[in-house]
Design a protein around this motif. Sequence first.
Motif, mmCIF file in Angstrom:
data_model
loop_
_atom_site.group_PDB
_atom_site.id
_atom_site.type_symbol
_atom_site.label_atom_id
_atom_site.label_comp_id
_atom_site.label_asym_id
_atom_site.label_seq_id
_atom_site.Cartn_x
_atom_site.Cartn_y
_atom_site.Cartn_z
ATOM 1 N N GLN A 194 0.843 -1.194 0.000
ATOM 2 C CA GLN A 194 0.000 0.000 0.000
ATOM 3 C C GLN A 194 0.876 1.240 0.000
ATOM 4 N N GLY A 195 0.618 2.137 -0.955
ATOM 5 C CA GLY A 195 1.354 3.394 -1.040
ATOM 6 C C GLY A 195 0.883 4.392 -0.001
ATOM 7 N N GLY A 196 1.624 5.473 0.123
ATOM 8 C CA GLY A 196 1.311 6.519 1.091
ATOM 9 C C GLY A 196 -0.040 7.174 0.872
ATOM 10 N N ASN B 43 7.141 1.137 0.844
ATOM 11 C CA ASN B 43 5.774 0.846 1.282
ATOM 12 C C ASN B 43 5.766 -0.115 2.466
ATOM 13 N N VAL B 44 6.594 -1.162 2.418
ATOM 14 C CA VAL B 44 6.613 -2.152 3.490
ATOM 15 C C VAL B 44 7.174 -1.563 4.780
ATOM 16 N N VAL B 45 8.170 -0.701 4.668
ATOM 17 C CA VAL B 45 8.716 -0.048 5.866
ATOM 18 C C VAL B 45 7.618 0.762 6.557
ATOM 19 N N ALA B 46 6.815 1.484 5.783
ATOM 20 C CA ALA B 46 5.781 2.349 6.351
ATOM 21 C C ALA B 46 4.489 1.599 6.699
ATOM 22 N N ARG B 47 4.154 0.579 5.899
ATOM 23 C CA ARG B 47 2.894 -0.157 6.066
ATOM 24 C C ARG B 47 3.182 -1.628 5.796
#
Length: 127
Positions: free
Chosen positions: A26-28, A57-61
């Motif tokens: 999932q993008g920002g 994306n994986v780092v953030a979500r």
Amino acid sequence: MSEALPIDQLRAECARFGNRPYLLTQGGDGRPHAVAVSIEWQGDSILTSTGTRSTANVVARPLVSLLWPSIEAGGYSLIVDGDGCVIGSGSDARISVTPTRGVLHRPGTSAASAARGCGSDCIPLFG
């Protein structure tokens, strides 16, 4: 003979579908990001190839999915949901996916899937 463990059933289905699924992150902005990846199992986790956008994306979500399209007309697709994390950095970065759910899915409703409340013909494999 002992009963197969759910992770072993999932591993067998992944082998049947091949090692080239799509990785969904999932993008920002909330939009899905889909890329073709190659995978290999390492213990009970799945390692994928990765690119810079998927990594970010994986780092953030970290909630991700892997999708194998149907291999025959009218057949099931394989969907594996999991927790992703980035291993390594730069050009050596890979995404490790720990499966939390796996299902064979196709449109339509079977009696068994309707009884489970699923609007499609689903066969739970894991999770």
